[in-house]
Design an enzyme around this catalytic site. Structure first.
Site, short mmCIF file in Angstrom:
data_model
loop_
_atom_site.label_atom_id
_atom_site.label_comp_id
_atom_site.label_asym_id
_atom_site.label_seq_id
_atom_site.Cartn_x
_atom_site.Cartn_y
_atom_site.Cartn_z
N ASN A 9 0.70 -1.03 0.30
CA ASN A 9 0.02 -0.20 -0.70
C ASN A 9 1.01 0.88 -0.23
OD1 ASN A 9 -1.98 1.94 0.82
ND2 ASN A 9 -2.73 1.52 2.39
N TRP A 10 1.18 1.91 -1.22
CA TRP A 10 2.04 2.98 -0.78
C TRP A 10 1.13 4.23 -0.42
CZ3 TRP A 10 4.41 2.94 -6.58
CH2 TRP A 10 5.25 1.60 -7.43
N LYS A 11 0.19 4.78 -0.50
CA LYS A 11 -0.48 5.73 0.58
C LYS A 11 -0.50 6.82 -0.75
CE LYS A 11 0.49 3.11 4.29
NZ LYS A 11 0.10 3.20 6.31
N HIS A 93 -9.50 0.97 4.61
CA HIS A 93 -8.06 0.82 5.25
C HIS A 93 -8.84 2.15 6.56
CE1 HIS A 93 -4.46 2.34 6.79
NE2 HIS A 93 -3.53 1.46 5.98
N GLU A 95 -7.18 4.01 7.86
CA GLU A 95 -6.67 5.62 7.43
C GLU A 95 -7.65 6.01 7.00
OE1 GLU A 95 -2.71 5.28 5.27
OE2 GLU A 95 -1.99 5.41 7.53
N GLU A 165 -4.90 -5.24 10.89
CA GLU A 165 -4.29 -4.20 10.59
C GLU A 165 -4.81 -4.13 12.11
OE1 GLU A 165 -2.18 -2.78 6.28
OE2 GLU A 165 -4.16 -2.06 7.24
N GLY A 171 2.02 1.79 10.74
CA GLY A 171 2.92 3.14 10.98
C GLY A 171 3.57 3.45 11.80
N SER A 211 3.39 -2.13 10.88
CA SER A 211 5.27 -2.39 10.27
C SER A 211 5.54 -3.39 10.52
CB SER A 211 5.30 -1.93 12.11
OG SER A 211 4.62 -0.48 12.25
N GLY A 232 2.77 -1.10 4.55
CA GLY A 232 3.07 0.27 3.49
C GLY A 232 3.96 0.56 3.70
N GLY A 233 5.02 1.04 4.67
CA GLY A 233 5.95 2.20 5.13
C GLY A 233 7.61 1.41 3.77
C1 PEP Z 1 -0.54 -0.60 5.95
O1 PEP Z 1 -0.84 0.81 5.85
O2 PEP Z 1 -1.26 -0.65 5.63
C2 PEP Z 1 0.24 -0.30 6.60
C3 PEP Z 1 0.48 -1.10 7.49
O3 PEP Z 1 1.34 0.38 7.05
P1 PEP Z 1 2.86 0.09 7.46
O4 PEP Z 1 3.07 -1.34 7.37
O5 PEP Z 1 3.68 1.09 7.08
O6 PEP Z 1 2.83 0.01 8.72
#
Ligand code: PEP
Length: 249
Positions: A9-11, A93, A95, A165, A171, A211, A232-233
């Site tokens: 997920n590049w957000k 998601h 967010e 999640e 994040g 994470s 994500g990251g």
């Molecule tokens: C996400 O945004 O779905 C996510 C899991 O982010 P991160 O890996 O950065 O925690």
């Protein structure tokens, strides 16, 4: 046998040219034993699609509206995503739920519409830190799963991936322990069995997200009820993403 799926997920990261470059690097990941999906921002989709052509990498988006077209400024339809080359879409998601007023009702409408158009949905659920501290994680997850999947048939479930999640792990660098993640993913599988049947529960891919990184992915992905990751990251760094893909069998 259910699929292991590693999805990035590049957000709201990467311009079209940056997305093309990152997608081209990710397309070089060879011999993945699992399904690999990248979900860039909308304006990047065409560029990313071109960059992954000829590879096994699949394209996904980060949201999708329930109407086909119309006066919905800032939204995007399933038809638009499909024409841009998407096979997957992330829905619900945290967010979106936290910052953009997404509710279980709108998550459900988006999910129903995306499935009807033939997209595969990565449906995100998860508890906040306060909800975990209050001991209501299972209650929250059960509510989300039941409402978000309302009206979705057992047949449609073949195109639904659940991403567990925990909001407190997204994040933040805080990762759920493998036991915590496994416990909730197992609970979700039990709910799917209750709502549908044992076969659907066995076949549904349930990812962990929050994470996930090269140094913690192997132990998480080795758990029996964790069938992949929503990343994500670490999805923005080719080497890190490739290491997670390598752990996804
Ligand atoms: C996400 O945004 O779905 C996510 C899991 O982010 P991160 O890996 O950065 O925690």
């Amino acid at each position: 046998m259910r699929k292991t799926i590693i999805a990035g997920n590049w957000k709201m990261n990467k311009t079209p040219s940056e997305a093309a470059a990152l997608a081209a690097e990710i397309a070089q990941i060879k011999d993945a034993a699992c399904e690999v999906v990248i979900c860039p921002p909308f304006v990047d989709l065409f560029f990313a699609k071109k960059a992954i052509e000829g590879s096994n990498i699949k394209l996904g988006a980060q949201n999708c509206h329930w109407e086909t077209s119309g006066a919905f400024t800032g939204e995007i339809s399933a038809d638009m995503l499909i024409e841009a080359g998407c096979e997957y879409v992330i829905i619900g998601h945290s967010e979106r739920r936290q910052y953009f007023g997404e509710t279980d009702e709108t998550v459900n409408k988006r999910t129903v519409a995306a499935l009807a158009k033939g997209l595969k949905v990565i449906l995100c659920v998860g508890e906040t830190r306060d909800e975990r501290v209050d001991g209501i994680t299972e209650e929250v997850i059960a509510r989300q799963i039941k409402l978000d999947l309302k009206g979705i048939s057992a047949e449609d479930m073949a195109n639904v991936v659940i991403a567990y999640e925990p909001v407190w792990a997204i994040g933040t660098g805080l990762v759920a322990t493998k036991e915590q993640a496994e416990e909730v993913c197992g609970f979700i599988r039990g709910l799917i069995k209750e709502l549908y049947n044992a076969e659907v529960a066995e076949e549904t891919t349930i990812q962990y997200g929050g994470s996930m990184k090269p140094d913690n992915c192997a132990e998480l992905l080795a758990m029996p009820n964790i069938d992949g990751g929503l990343i994500g990251g670490a999805a923005l760094k080719t080497a890190d993403f490739a290491a997670i893909v390598a752990a996804g069998k």
